[in-house]
Design a protein around this motif. Structure first.
Motif, PDB file in Angstrom:
ATOM      1  N   VAL A 267       0.811  -1.220   0.000  1.00 28.01           N
ATOM      2  CA  VAL A 267       0.000   0.000   0.000  1.00 28.01           C
ATOM      3  C   VAL A 267       0.842   1.266   0.000  1.00 28.01           C
ATOM      4  O   VAL A 267       0.310   2.372  -0.140  1.00 28.01           O
ATOM      5  N   SER A 268       2.155   1.150   0.152  1.00 28.54           N
ATOM      6  CA  SER A 268       3.002   2.343   0.236  1.00 28.54           C
ATOM      7  C   SER A 268       3.531   2.719  -1.141  1.00 28.54           C
ATOM      8  O   SER A 268       2.848   2.558  -2.147  1.00 28.54           O
ATOM      9  N   SER A 269       4.781   3.186  -1.220  1.00 26.33           N
ATOM     10  CA  SER A 269       5.278   3.826  -2.441  1.00 26.33           C
ATOM     11  C   SER A 269       5.827   2.855  -3.481  1.00 26.33           C
ATOM     12  O   SER A 269       6.371   3.283  -4.493  1.00 26.33           O
ATOM     13  N   VAL A 270       5.687   1.561  -3.249  1.00 24.96           N
ATOM     14  CA  VAL A 270       6.100   0.557  -4.224  1.00 24.96           C
ATOM     15  C   VAL A 270       4.930  -0.384  -4.468  1.00 24.96           C
ATOM     16  O   VAL A 270       4.241  -0.771  -3.526  1.00 24.96           O
TER      17      VAL A 270
ATOM     18  N   VAL B  89       3.184  12.533  -4.754  1.00 25.82           N
ATOM     19  CA  VAL B  89       2.159  12.640  -3.712  1.00 25.82           C
ATOM     20  C   VAL B  89       1.133  13.741  -3.962  1.00 25.82           C
ATOM     21  O   VAL B  89       0.008  13.664  -3.465  1.00 25.82           O
ATOM     22  N   ASN B  90       1.488  14.793  -4.685  1.00 28.86           N
ATOM     23  CA  ASN B  90       0.528  15.849  -5.005  1.00 28.86           C
ATOM     24  C   ASN B  90       1.066  16.724  -6.131  1.00 28.86           C
ATOM     25  O   ASN B  90       2.226  16.595  -6.541  1.00 28.86           O
TER      26      ASN B  90
ATOM     27  N   THR C 299      12.565  11.696  -6.374  1.00 25.16           N
ATOM     28  CA  THR C 299      11.319  11.584  -5.610  1.00 25.16           C
ATOM     29  C   THR C 299      11.264  10.321  -4.760  1.00 25.16           C
ATOM     30  O   THR C 299      10.285  10.093  -4.045  1.00 25.16           O
ATOM     31  N   THR C 300      12.296   9.512  -4.829  1.00 27.90           N
ATOM     32  CA  THR C 300      12.400   8.296  -4.002  1.00 27.90           C
ATOM     33  C   THR C 300      13.592   8.442  -3.062  1.00 27.90           C
ATOM     34  O   THR C 300      14.394   7.528  -2.897  1.00 27.90           O
ATOM     35  N   THR C 301      13.708   9.627  -2.474  1.00 24.81           N
ATOM     36  CA  THR C 301      14.749   9.993  -1.499  1.00 24.81           C
ATOM     37  C   THR C 301      16.164   9.814  -2.042  1.00 24.81           C
ATOM     38  O   THR C 301      17.122   9.719  -1.275  1.00 24.81           O
ATOM     39  N   ALA C 302      16.306   9.800  -3.372  1.00 29.42           N
ATOM     40  CA  ALA C 302      17.621   9.649  -4.017  1.00 29.42           C
ATOM     41  C   ALA C 302      18.357   8.412  -3.492  1.00 29.42           C
ATOM     42  O   ALA C 302      19.583   8.429  -3.296  1.00 29.42           O
TER      43      ALA C 302
ATOM     44  N   ARG D 217       7.120   9.974  -3.613  1.00 30.72           N
ATOM     45  CA  ARG D 217       6.481   8.983  -4.469  1.00 30.72           C
ATOM     46  C   ARG D 217       5.020   8.733  -4.064  1.00 30.72           C
ATOM     47  O   ARG D 217       4.677   8.715  -2.880  1.00 30.72           O
ATOM     48  N   MET D 218       4.172   8.508  -5.052  1.00 27.59           N
ATOM     49  CA  MET D 218       2.766   8.212  -4.798  1.00 27.59           C
ATOM     50  C   MET D 218       2.616   6.822  -4.187  1.00 27.59           C
ATOM     51  O   MET D 218       3.187   5.857  -4.691  1.00 27.59           O
TER      52      MET D 218
END
Length: 384
Positions: free
Chosen positions: A45-48, A72-73, A241-244, A262-263
């Motif tokens: 359910v998270s960013s992956v 995320v927006n 956007t994935t914390t580098a 990330r969404m």
């Protein structure tokens, strides 16, 4: 307000079958429940997750770009789009004063300076002719880059915003950016499903940003996306956007300052179901325009804003222009007291205290539109 306005209120309520009509509500059915439930059952359910990938691929295909990176927006999308476009601290970024605050905030996150420009009545977006006249006066090219002669700062980018889903004059803006060596970064937050001369908005510049907030034509709850045809740039966007984080099975190595943007997969699941119904939403939006045309045709001093002939708008928010015989706030008060939610256009950016010292051109049209634009209920309807 007179009898005609009371009849208008009743017609809007009858159209929606409600005693209280919101400005814009999301449209969900069993498909959204199915996709979100499936996402929850997987535990991802998270960013992956597979829905993020599916949403990005479906969005890119619909719009007509090589890559879409979900975030995320819409504000986060604008922030990163400007960053990868090369906007740096102390740069100036041209943008309409008539925009949602996210456009100016995203520039400020990079410690750059918004430079406010006017719009036109035809599109509600950036006026390319007036902008060119203005740049001839205040700016000059130095070694292939544009500088503000008054502030001595570099003017790096132009950010046109497609107001309420109505496309700007993109041909003229592309030519202007080429002439003045500006990076074109489209704020397409409101214009999913809108086309300029057959080409989707958000596909004209180096990079663009979209929003999928709860009130947009397609929603992921909260969400946005960066669009581009540059594969290398898209890879960089995804990394930032994935914390580098450098890919590794267990190590936490980050090679630059990144962003946790990330969404989440559960939001993307909602978005996948919504994108599946995109054409239906557009059809229903256009049905709504025809209904409002009939309602407003005999009310003097009021004009329903219509798309220019060379565009196809998603009509995200229905827009009414009042003439000088009306007091905008009185009209807003009437509608809202009667249970028909309506809103003014945003306070222009140059009037907000944190941006009052930013450079700006004459903003005559912006200041006029602030006084006579209202938005009325815009949730898609199924039939005329």
């Amino acid at each position: 307000m007179n009898k005609q306005w009371m009849e208008l209120v009743e017609s809007i309520k009858q159209l929606y079958g409600k005693d209280f009509v919101a400005l814009h509500e999301p449209t969900f059915n069993e498909k959204e429940v199915e996709y979100v439930t499936d996402c929850v059952k997987t535990g991802w359910v998270s960013s992956v997750g597979s829905y993020v990938t599916r949403f990005e691929e479906s969005l890119a295909k619909f719009v007509g770009v090589k890559r879409a990176v979900a975030v995320v927006n819409g504000t986060a999308a604008l922030h990163i789009a400007l960053k990868v476009a090369g906007v740096e601290a102390n740069d100036e970024v041209l943008m309409p004063s008539l925009t949602f605050i996210a456009t100016a905030n995203a520039v400020s996150y990079l410690q750059a300076i918004p430079h406010f420009i006017d719009v036109n009545m035809e599109t509600l977006g950036v006026n390319p002719m007036e902008l060119e006249t203005y740049l001839e006066e205040v700016a000059e090219l130095r070694q292939g880059e544009l500088y503000n002669k008054q502030t001595n700062r570099r003017i790096k980018a132009l950010v046109p915003m497609h107001t309420f889903g109505h496309p700007c004059m993109m041909d003229e803006l592309v030519v202007l950016c080429d002439k003045y060596k500006l990076v074109l970064v489209e704020d397409a937050a409101e214009s999913l499903g809108s086309f300029y001369k057959g080409k989707h908005t958000g596909t004209f510049g180096k990079v663009s940003a979209m929003s999928f907030n709860g009130n947009k034509i397609v929603t992921t709850g909260g969400g946005g996306a960066i669009l581009t045809d540059d594969e290398t740039l898209a890879d960089n966007v995804k990394h930032l956007t994935t914390t580098a984080k450098v890919p590794h099975r267990w190590e936490f190595i980050h090679d630059e300052i990144g962003f946790n943007y990330r969404m989440p997969n559960i939001n993307a699941a909602l978005g996948c179901a919504q994108l599946d119904k995109m054409q239906e939403f557009i059809t229903r939006k256009r049905n709504l325009v025809r209904s409002y045309e009939k309602m407003f045709e005999n009310i003097e001093g009021v004009q329903l804003f219509k798309e220019p002939a060379y565009t196809q708008s998603n009509y995200w928010l229905q827009t009414v222009l009042l003439d000088e015989s009306y007091n905008r706030d009185e009209v807003l008060d009437f509608f809202n007291k009667q249970g028909v939610m309506s809103r003014p256009i945003w306070t222009p950016m140059h009037e907000l205290k944190m941006f009052q010292q930013c450079p700006k051109m004459d903003l005559l049209v912006t200041e006029k539109l602030k006084k006579n634009i209202i938005n009325i209920p815009s949730t898609p309807i199924s039939e005329v």
